[in-house]
Write a protein that holds these residues in place. Structure first.
Motif: not given
Ligand SMILES: [Zn+2]
Length: 319
Positions: A51-55, A79-85, A130-132, A153-164
């Motif tokens: 679902s996250l990759l789909g988003e 990122s540093d989670g269970a889905v790092p890339l 996403m947070e988990r 290339q542009g880069i932003t922090a992953l923040e908030g509850p969704t990729i969107v």
């Protein structure tokens, strides 16, 4: 003016560009069915990961039009989670294939199944998937335009509850993109009597973008807020429903507007790996490293995107 009023019918795996003149807004409606399912189902991802990759894939398809380019848009989370890339790539067809040849989509998520299960089981229930699962990190937008143009290339922090949410943060920090996006991903019942899983992945998305203020000095903030609110209020089920065409959905989303629909662009799941590319990459390694890759008398390379296996005899690699 190009475009015409909603005469093009495109049903699935499609990007429907549109324009609302009154609001000085243009947009892209994205409907993904079999192409998305083929990218997500090939890897046996846990549902939450798929679902996250789909988003991310829908965001790539929808935003590709916001950057003026004929090339590839790649979105990558680190990122540093269970889905790092996660990587989602959308490539416009090369110019020689014609302006309306299908766009090509591929993507993959790297994940640790044990950590994913633990995070879903033991994580804070108030946190989003996403947070988990993804955790803290960054989201990179890379545009590789047609040959001769500059890479961006542009880069932003992953923040908030969704990729969107992170994508919106990126839009806000960018001067050139006054835009908003809405994405829904989910499993729906399979319509045909196909074998295998009785549900398939589907996704829908809408991106709206304001015309640049330098070109449209008279543009109306009130109109922009009105269109934003309409996109925000669209129903999740409708975005995913395979029976609702892109045309009907635009009518439902913007019932009071004369929406101009442009030529739709088909989207297909298609990797760009090839034996030649893999061969080239292998040859860039020192011979000793390639020698270490020989197992049972051959070197096997598996494409992380599409799971294709490429086998080489050592003699083919000059070992
Ligand atoms: Zn591949």
């Amino acid at each position: 003016m190009p475009g015409e009023s909603l005469t093009h019918v495109a049903v699935d795996d499609v990007v429907q560009p549109f324009q609302i003149d009154r609001a000085d807004v243009r947009g892209r409606l994205v409907r993904l069915g079999p192409a998305l399912d083929s990218v997500l189902s090939g890897h046996g991802y846990p549902d939450a990961v798929a679902s996250l990759l789909g988003e991310l894939l829908v965001v790539a398809v929808a935003t590709a039009g916001a950057f003026k380019f004929q090339g590839m848009l790649s979105l990558q989370t680190s990122s540093d989670g269970a889905v790092p890339l996660m990587i989602a790539e959308y490539r416009a067809a090369p110019a020689e294939d014609g302006p309306i040849a299908p766009g090509r989509l591929r993507g993959y998520a790297r994940y640790d199944a044990t950590l994913v299960a633990a995070a879903l089981r033991d994580g804070d229930p108030k946190q989003s998937a996403m947070e988990r699962l993804v955790g803290k990190g960054s989201l990179a937008f890379t545009v590789e335009p047609s040959p001769g143009a500059e890479r961006y290339q542009g880069i932003t922090a992953l923040e908030g509850p969704t990729i969107v949410e992170s994508v919106h943060a990126y839009f806000r920090q960018s001067d050139q993109l006054d835009a908003a996006i809405r994405v829904d991903v989910g499993r729906v019942a399979r319509i045909s009597n196909g074998t295998g899983s009785n549900s398939v992945w589907r996704a829908g998305g809408v991106l709206i973008q304001r015309m640049p203020s330098r070109d449209y000095p008279e543009r109306d903030d009130e109109e922009w807020r009105r269109v934003l609110a309409l996109v925000g209020s669209s129903g999740r089920l409708e975005l995913l429903d395979p029976k609702v065409t892109a045309r009907d959905m635009l009518r439902d989303l913007f019932p009071e507007d004369d929406v101009r629909a442009y030529q739709p662009i088909q989207v297909e799941a298609r990797c760009r790996c090839s034996r030649e590319r893999v061969d080239m990459v292998l040859r860039s390694f020192p011979a000793s490293e390639i020698a270490d890759m020989v197992v049972d008398g051959e070197v096997t390379v598996t494409c992380e995107f599409c799971n294709s296996h490429y086998r080489f005899a050592p003699i083919e690699l000059n070992l």
